[in-house]
Design a protein around this motif. Structure first.
Motif, short mmCIF file in Angstrom:
data_model
loop_
_atom_site.label_atom_id
_atom_site.label_comp_id
_atom_site.label_asym_id
_atom_site.label_seq_id
_atom_site.Cartn_x
_atom_site.Cartn_y
_atom_site.Cartn_z
N ASN A 177 0.86 -1.17 0.00
CA ASN A 177 0.00 0.00 0.00
C ASN A 177 0.90 1.22 0.00
OD1 ASN A 177 -1.80 2.19 0.64
ND2 ASN A 177 -3.28 0.62 1.22
N PRO A 178 0.77 2.06 -1.01
CA PRO A 178 1.70 3.18 -1.15
C PRO A 178 1.48 4.34 -0.18
CG PRO A 178 0.08 3.24 -2.89
CD PRO A 178 -0.15 1.98 -2.13
N LEU A 179 0.38 4.35 0.56
CA LEU A 179 0.19 5.43 1.53
C LEU A 179 1.14 5.22 2.71
CD1 LEU A 179 -3.69 5.80 1.59
CD2 LEU A 179 -2.03 7.26 0.43
N VAL A 180 1.84 6.27 3.08
CA VAL A 180 2.81 6.18 4.17
C VAL A 180 2.30 6.95 5.37
CG1 VAL A 180 4.78 5.82 2.65
CG2 VAL A 180 4.14 8.13 3.28
N ILE A 181 2.77 6.56 6.55
CA ILE A 181 2.36 7.21 7.79
C ILE A 181 3.16 8.50 7.94
CG2 ILE A 181 2.23 6.99 10.30
CD1 ILE A 181 2.16 3.90 9.81
N ASP A 182 2.46 9.63 7.98
CA ASP A 182 3.10 10.93 8.13
C ASP A 182 3.07 11.32 9.61
OD1 ASP A 182 4.13 13.56 7.42
OD2 ASP A 182 2.11 14.26 7.92
N HIS A 183 4.17 11.91 10.06
CA HIS A 183 4.25 12.33 11.46
C HIS A 183 5.02 13.63 11.59
CE1 HIS A 183 8.09 10.36 10.77
NE2 HIS A 183 8.55 10.97 11.84
N ASP A 184 4.76 14.33 12.68
CA ASP A 184 5.49 15.55 13.01
C ASP A 184 6.87 15.12 13.51
OD1 ASP A 184 6.60 17.61 14.79
OD2 ASP A 184 4.68 18.63 14.53
N HIS A 185 7.92 15.60 12.85
CA HIS A 185 9.27 15.16 13.20
C HIS A 185 9.74 15.69 14.56
CE1 HIS A 185 9.36 14.11 8.92
NE2 HIS A 185 10.14 13.14 9.36
N GLN A 186 9.13 16.74 15.06
CA GLN A 186 9.52 17.27 16.38
C GLN A 186 8.82 16.54 17.52
OE1 GLN A 186 8.87 21.49 16.22
NE2 GLN A 186 10.87 21.85 15.27
N THR A 187 7.53 16.25 17.34
CA THR A 187 6.77 15.63 18.43
C THR A 187 6.56 14.14 18.24
OG1 THR A 187 4.61 15.99 17.39
CG2 THR A 187 5.49 17.80 18.76
N GLY A 188 6.68 13.66 17.00
CA GLY A 188 6.41 12.25 16.71
C GLY A 188 4.94 11.96 16.52
N THR A 189 4.08 12.97 16.66
CA THR A 189 2.64 12.78 16.53
C THR A 189 2.27 12.42 15.10
OG1 THR A 189 2.29 14.44 18.25
CG2 THR A 189 0.39 13.90 16.86
N VAL A 190 1.50 11.36 14.96
CA VAL A 190 1.04 10.93 13.64
C VAL A 190 -0.06 11.87 13.17
CG1 VAL A 190 -0.13 9.08 12.37
CG2 VAL A 190 1.70 8.53 13.97
N ARG A 191 0.07 12.35 11.91
CA ARG A 191 -0.91 13.28 11.36
C ARG A 191 -1.88 12.60 10.42
NH1 ARG A 191 3.63 17.89 10.51
NH2 ARG A 191 4.51 16.28 9.19
N GLY A 192 -1.44 11.57 9.71
CA GLY A 192 -2.31 10.91 8.75
C GLY A 192 -1.49 10.09 7.77
N LEU A 193 -2.13 9.72 6.67
CA LEU A 193 -1.49 8.91 5.63
C LEU A 193 -1.36 9.76 4.37
CD1 LEU A 193 -3.56 5.64 6.15
CD2 LEU A 193 -1.32 6.20 7.10
N LEU A 194 -0.18 9.71 3.77
CA LEU A 194 0.10 10.50 2.58
C LEU A 194 0.66 9.63 1.47
CD1 LEU A 194 1.96 13.56 4.17
CD2 LEU A 194 -0.47 13.37 3.61
N CYS A 195 0.50 10.11 0.23
CA CYS A 195 1.18 9.47 -0.89
C CYS A 195 2.66 9.84 -0.79
CB CYS A 195 0.57 9.91 -2.22
SG CYS A 195 0.94 11.62 -2.67
N PRO A 196 3.54 9.07 -1.42
CA PRO A 196 4.97 9.38 -1.34
C PRO A 196 5.33 10.78 -1.83
CG PRO A 196 4.64 7.19 -2.22
CD PRO A 196 3.28 7.84 -2.15
N THR A 197 4.64 11.30 -2.84
CA THR A 197 4.94 12.62 -3.36
C THR A 197 4.63 13.70 -2.33
OG1 THR A 197 4.49 11.86 -5.61
CG2 THR A 197 4.45 14.24 -5.23
N CYS A 198 3.46 13.66 -1.74
CA CYS A 198 3.09 14.66 -0.72
C CYS A 198 3.98 14.52 0.51
CB CYS A 198 1.62 14.53 -0.35
SG CYS A 198 0.50 15.06 -1.67
N ASN A 199 4.29 13.30 0.90
CA ASN A 199 5.15 13.08 2.05
C ASN A 199 6.54 13.67 1.81
OD1 ASN A 199 5.57 11.86 4.69
ND2 ASN A 199 6.93 10.44 3.62
N SER A 200 7.09 13.46 0.63
CA SER A 200 8.39 14.04 0.28
C SER A 200 8.32 15.55 0.23
CB SER A 200 8.87 13.52 -1.08
OG SER A 200 9.16 12.15 -1.00
N GLY A 201 7.22 16.07 -0.31
CA GLY A 201 7.04 17.52 -0.39
C GLY A 201 7.10 18.17 0.98
N LEU A 202 6.39 17.59 1.94
CA LEU A 202 6.43 18.13 3.30
C LEU A 202 7.85 18.09 3.85
CD1 LEU A 202 3.25 16.79 5.13
CD2 LEU A 202 3.68 19.06 4.23
N GLY A 203 8.53 16.99 3.57
CA GLY A 203 9.91 16.86 4.04
C GLY A 203 10.83 17.90 3.43
#
Length: 114
Positions: free
Chosen positions: A71-97
């Motif tokens: 399943n290509p949706l990845v678990i997105d999280h806040d890198h400072q707090t570790g809090t999970v925000r939701g599931l993102l496609c790899p493109t959106c996840n990379s964009g946030l990064g």
């Protein structure tokens, strides 16, 4: 809980046996545990988001990405707090990064493309 072909399981050469869980279940468990979640919690997120990216709304079935065989949706999280925000496609996840999860940078990028 499903009957799957033997090819869906990894073989442990050190023990000469197949692993008890299939590759898909092992991948799902590993991803969930990496973020302090259970598989059921990830499944609940997936259901809440209707198996779509939380940002671009693309269904997981339409995300072409060879590296994610289950399943290509990845678990997105806040890198400072570790809090999970939701599931993102790899493109959106990379964009946030790439924007370092910085709301100001994201707002500036949005204004720039507008």
């Amino acid at each position: 809980g499903q009957v799957k072909p033997l090819s869906a399981f990894s073989f442990r050469t050190d023990r000469g046996i197949y692993r008890p869980a299939c590759r898909e279940c092992r991948a799902r468990l590993s991803a969930a545990q990496r973020h302090g979640l259970t598989v059921a919690e990830v499944d609940a997120l997936r259901e809440k988001q209707q198996d779509r990216c939380a940002i671009c709304d693309t269904p997981s079935s339409e995300i072409p990405h060879e590296a994610f065989s289950f399943n290509p949706l990845v678990i997105d999280h806040d890198h400072q707090t570790g809090t999970v925000r939701g599931l993102l496609c790899p493109t959106c996840n990379s964009g946030l990064g790439h924007f370092k999860d910085d709301p100001l940078l994201l707002a500036r990028a949005s204004a720039y493309v507008s």
